[in-house]
Design an enzyme around this catalytic site. Structure first.
Site, PDB file in Angstrom:
ATOM      1  N   CYS A   2      36.583  35.687  54.692  1.00  0.00           N
ATOM      2  CA  CYS A   2      37.063  34.852  55.794  1.00  0.00           C
ATOM      3  C   CYS A   2      35.914  34.045  56.377  1.00  0.00           C
ATOM      4  CB  CYS A   2      37.704  35.629  56.946  1.00  0.00           C
ATOM      5  SG  CYS A   2      39.019  36.718  56.444  1.00  0.00           S
ATOM      6  N   ARG A  27      35.130  30.760  51.600  1.00  0.00           N
ATOM      7  CA  ARG A  27      35.136  32.167  51.981  1.00  0.00           C
ATOM      8  C   ARG A  27      36.543  32.760  51.966  1.00  0.00           C
ATOM      9  NH1 ARG A  27      30.409  33.878  54.361  1.00  0.00           N
ATOM     10  NH2 ARG A  27      31.512  35.584  55.329  1.00  0.00           N
ATOM     11  N   TRP A  74      40.996  35.243  54.114  1.00  0.00           N
ATOM     12  CA  TRP A  74      41.214  35.873  52.805  1.00  0.00           C
ATOM     13  C   TRP A  74      41.804  37.226  53.113  1.00  0.00           C
ATOM     14  CZ3 TRP A  74      39.434  40.136  49.962  1.00  0.00           C
ATOM     15  CH2 TRP A  74      39.649  40.084  48.581  1.00  0.00           C
ATOM     16  N   ASN A 100      36.076  38.393  60.831  1.00  0.00           N
ATOM     17  CA  ASN A 100      35.779  38.471  59.399  1.00  0.00           C
ATOM     18  C   ASN A 100      35.377  39.911  59.125  1.00  0.00           C
ATOM     19  OD1 ASN A 100      34.661  38.165  56.784  1.00  0.00           O
ATOM     20  ND2 ASN A 100      32.662  37.702  57.668  1.00  0.00           N
ATOM     21  N   GLY A 101      35.878  40.496  58.026  1.00  0.00           N
ATOM     22  CA  GLY A 101      35.485  41.876  57.703  1.00  0.00           C
ATOM     23  C   GLY A 101      36.656  42.813  57.891  1.00  0.00           C
ATOM     24  N   GLU A 483      29.782  36.753  30.515  1.00  0.00           N
ATOM     25  CA  GLU A 483      29.815  35.764  31.594  1.00  0.00           C
ATOM     26  C   GLU A 483      30.704  34.568  31.206  1.00  0.00           C
ATOM     27  OE1 GLU A 483      29.223  35.692  34.585  1.00  0.00           O
ATOM     28  OE2 GLU A 483      28.952  33.595  35.123  1.00  0.00           O
ATOM     29  N   LYS A 487      34.078  33.322  33.217  1.00  0.00           N
ATOM     30  CA  LYS A 487      34.364  31.944  33.661  1.00  0.00           C
ATOM     31  C   LYS A 487      35.752  31.529  33.176  1.00  0.00           C
ATOM     32  CE  LYS A 487      31.724  32.271  35.755  1.00  0.00           C
ATOM     33  NZ  LYS A 487      30.918  32.565  36.889  1.00  0.00           N
ATOM     34  N   GLU A 490      38.463  33.402  35.223  1.00  0.00           N
ATOM     35  CA  GLU A 490      38.657  33.126  36.647  1.00  0.00           C
ATOM     36  C   GLU A 490      39.094  31.701  36.942  1.00  0.00           C
ATOM     37  OE1 GLU A 490      35.172  34.143  38.922  1.00  0.00           O
ATOM     38  OE2 GLU A 490      33.846  33.127  37.536  1.00  0.00           O
ATOM     39  N   HIS A 506      35.877  48.538  16.005  1.00  0.00           N
ATOM     40  CA  HIS A 506      36.350  49.810  16.565  1.00  0.00           C
ATOM     41  C   HIS A 506      37.595  49.615  17.424  1.00  0.00           C
ATOM     42  CE1 HIS A 506      32.843  51.701  14.913  1.00  0.00           C
ATOM     43  NE2 HIS A 506      32.088  50.754  15.443  1.00  0.00           N
ATOM     44  N   LYS A 605      34.547  33.400  47.616  1.00  0.00           N
ATOM     45  CA  LYS A 605      33.141  33.274  47.247  1.00  0.00           C
ATOM     46  C   LYS A 605      32.323  34.475  47.686  1.00  0.00           C
ATOM     47  CE  LYS A 605      29.705  31.004  45.518  1.00  0.00           C
ATOM     48  NZ  LYS A 605      29.671  30.980  44.048  1.00  0.00           N
TER      49      LYS A 605
HETATM   50  C1  F6R Z   1      32.189  35.024  39.455  1.00  0.00           C
HETATM   51  C2  F6R Z   1      31.563  35.405  40.705  1.00  0.00           C
HETATM   52  C3  F6R Z   1      31.683  36.815  41.145  1.00  0.00           C
HETATM   53  C4  F6R Z   1      30.421  37.237  41.899  1.00  0.00           C
HETATM   54  C5  F6R Z   1      30.626  38.626  42.501  1.00  0.00           C
HETATM   55  C6  F6R Z   1      29.376  39.127  43.188  1.00  0.00           C
HETATM   56  O1  F6R Z   1      32.020  33.679  39.168  1.00  0.00           O
HETATM   57  O2  F6R Z   1      30.999  34.593  41.391  1.00  0.00           O
HETATM   58  O3  F6R Z   1      31.933  37.666  40.076  1.00  0.00           O
HETATM   59  O4  F6R Z   1      29.343  37.235  41.021  1.00  0.00           O
HETATM   60  O5  F6R Z   1      31.681  38.581  43.421  1.00  0.00           O
HETATM   61  O6  F6R Z   1      28.993  38.271  44.214  1.00  0.00           O
HETATM   62  P1  F6R Z   1      27.536  38.286  44.784  1.00  0.00           P
HETATM   63  O7  F6R Z   1      26.614  37.816  43.738  1.00  0.00           O
HETATM   64  O8  F6R Z   1      27.588  37.380  45.981  1.00  0.00           O
HETATM   65  O9  F6R Z   1      27.243  39.708  45.176  1.00  0.00           O
END
Ligand code: F6R
Length: 610
Positions: A2, A27, A74, A100-101, A483, A487, A490, A506, A605
């Protein structure tokens, strides 16, 4: 999770608050709301969905008020709905809050408040805050906010306003972010600096438990017992331009193109003129480094993948056993750690709840804790023994790109530094590696300006109707495959498996059928030939191979259906280059499918909840 912003000043605040919310949309964006104090009452506006929906009805608020708070949500407790959108008010309509939280004991607080006759209009944990303030208020919002804080468990930031005190807002934080922006005759509270960056660059980062009392003519900070507290004013040097798209169609594409700069900034001043690695602020002296026996890396998501690359480098260059664990699992283990163990917590935001909890557990178990993070003043930096900053700049696209590269680079630098301090690498060896590292930003810049990205785009568009992808890699190619798969998942929402190539037989190879697209990270390295055997196994099942290879590898071009070349480098640096075509591939698959890549569904994020 949030985003919150509050304003008190002389200007009508409706549009200032809304612009601030726009900067915080990363956020969370499932609902939003604004509350403005005018003529001794609150004007309230709530909407469901992203901020476009709030903007569409913004005119319903008259723009006269100069005190207000706003929120982009969020959802954690309670589905996205107008009832659950913040700001929340108390029974009397005299207090409004944004939070927030998570208030972890909200059920017992709610039961207590209901028992006393309070009525609730939402399903959220946040609403208890408004009622606690109502209950505690005896003429001072400052005191009521502080009293409420002491009754709540969990981690949260909140900001409150009262109709009876139309010139003040009060904010507090516990383990989640709160920043104060200092203007001329006006002041701000927010979850993050971009919310008010267009208005001021002078900021204060309050500590947990600070009662932050903000008026148009000044900010006072108090301890919970009412004693005055001094906090330093800092200047942030991000320009607003950095938080805009700078001509790119999305933040994610802009941030992919910012990767050479992110790498150059992360390297800056960290390589001495003699080619050694200089890392300040690690909280580890030469003796500590020599005494280390083990490294445990904790992180989530993309940061976890950076940790996997880091573990290879730590083993190879520092000869330190290095394990990597997802923080959400590690936090519930009973780890055997001690002072000879270094826990490296990687988190671009520095606010990820699971990573913070893992750090605390590691510290409790006796390990030293080093945070690798992109955000100055974040919670991780406050709790760690030392900090290694990645300097990727602000990342707004929810899918991490430039922060991943900076994290990988930071881990490589850490491994080289520990390797030299422990006497595993000679000065000459470190110099050879740092010379190689110095060349990477320019190599990547040339790559991004060259013809390859357009080739990736063209291929991605052709594969954008695929129902499934498989990604394979070995050694440091495996985290790249993981990774790349993340991408794709997501932002394009296409189911994608990532696997160690040698593990395919396997089980996962059963998924392949004629035409299945398989992305293979096949840059040069000691197990390249083994990987090619795995590629043959895939081809034998009729799958289509999309390979990422070191430039000049013509043999693989004969075998693969598509080949994306990246510059040839030392194996350990290859992830810094090999991930980029996979980021672009995922990006163009997603945009070809019409997806909103900067705001993927169900994601946010900064993940400040467990
Ligand atoms: C994917 C992504 C997430 C973050 C994860 C950890 O693109 O951004 O998987 O890597 O939520 O976030 P941080 O690095 O802020 O702890």
């Amino acid at each position: 999770m949030c985003g919150i912003i509050g304003y008190v000043g002389q200007r009508p605040c409706r549009d200032i608050l809304f612009r601030g919310l726009r900067k915080l949309e990363y956020r969370g964006y499932d609902s939003a709301g604004i509350s403005i104090v005018t003529d001794g009452r609150f004007q309230l506006l709530h909407s469901v969905g992203n901020l476009d929906n709030l903007e569409a009805i913004l005119e319903q608020l008259d723009d006269g008020g100069t005190l207000g708070i706003a929120h982009t949500r969020w959802a954690t407790h309670g589905r996205p709905s107008t009832e659950n959108a913040h700001p929340h008010t108390d029974c009397t309509g005299r207090f409004a809050i944004v939070l927030n939280g998570i208030v972890e004991n909200y059920l017992s607080l709610r039961a207590m408040l209901k028992g006393e006759g309070h009525t609730f209009t939402s399903e959220t944990d946040a609403e208890v805050v408004a009622h606690l303030i109502e209950r505690a208020y005896r003429g001072s919002l400052q005191k009521a906010v502080a009293e409420a804080y002491q009754q709540m468990e969990g981690h949260f930031t909140y900001c409150a306003v009262a109709v009876d005190e139309p010139d003040v807002m009060v904010g507090m934080r516990r383990e989640t972010p709160l920043v104060v922006g200092l203007g001329q005759g006006e002041n701000f509270l927010a979850s993050a600096v971009p919310a008010f960056l267009a208005e001021t660059r002078a900021v204060i980062f309050p500590e947990d438990g600070d009662v932050v009392v903000v008026r148009r003519d000044g900010v006072q900070i108090f301890a919970l017992d009412g004693a005055s507290v001094e906090r330093a004013v800092q200047r942030v040097d991000w320009d607003e331009e950095a938080a805009e798209k700078a001509g790119y169609e999305t933040f994610m594409l802009k941030e992919i193109h910012e990767q050479p700069a992110a790498l150059a900034d992360t390297l800056a001043e960290r390589i001495s003129p003699e080619g050694g690695v200089v890392l300040e602020g690690l909280g580890l002296g030469p003796e500590d480094i020599r005494g280390l026996r083990r490294v445990v890396i904790v992180a989530c998501g993309t940061s976890y993948h950076a940790g996997l690359v880091g573990s290879h480098a730590l083993e190879r260059w520092a000869r330190l056993p290095a394990e990597v664990e997802v923080a959400s699992e590690f936090r519930y283990r009973d780890p055997v750690l001690g002072p000879d163990c270094l826990c490296v917590a990687i988190s671009q935001s520095g606010e990820t709840a699971d990573t913070l909890a893992a750090m605390r557990l590691a510290r409790k178990a006796g390990a030293r804790v080093l945070a690798v993070t992109n955000i100055v003043g974040s919670q991780a930096t406050r709790e760690a023994d030392g900090v290694l900053f990645t300097r990727a700049g602000l990342e707004i696209g929810v899918a991490a790109t430039k922060t991943f590269l900076s994290q990988v680079l930071a881990m490589l630098l850490l491994a080289l530094h520990l390797g030299e301090e422990r006497g595993v690498l000679s000065g000459e060896e470190v110099q050879t590696y740092t010379e190689g590292l110095r060349r990477i930003p320019a190599l990547l810049s040339d790559y991004l300006e060259g013809a390859e990205p357009a080739r990736v785009e063209e291929a991605a568009r052709r594969y954008s109707t695929s129902r499934f992808f498989m990604c394979l890699g070995r050694r440091v190619g495996l985290p790249v495959a993981l990774e790349g798969a993340l991408k794709l998942k997501e932002i394009s929402y296409i189911p994608t498996e990532a696997y160690a190539a040698g593990e395919m037989k396997h089980g996962p190879i059963a998924l392949l059928e004629k035409g299945s697209p398989v992305l293979v990270v096949a840059t040069d390295g000691p197990v390249y030939d083994k990987l090619i055997s795995n590629v043959q196994e895939v081809i034998a099942r009729g799958a289509r191979v999309i390979a990422v290879a070191s430039e000049g590898n013509e043999a693989l071009a004969e075998m693969a259906d598509e080949i994306f070349y990246v510059p040839r480098t030392e194996e350990m640096f290859a992830p810094l280059l090999a991930i980029v075509p996979l980021q672009l591939f995922a990006y163009y698959v997603a945009t070809a499918r019409g997806e909103k890549v900067d705001q993927p569904r169900n994601l946010a994020k900064t993940v400040t909840v467990e």
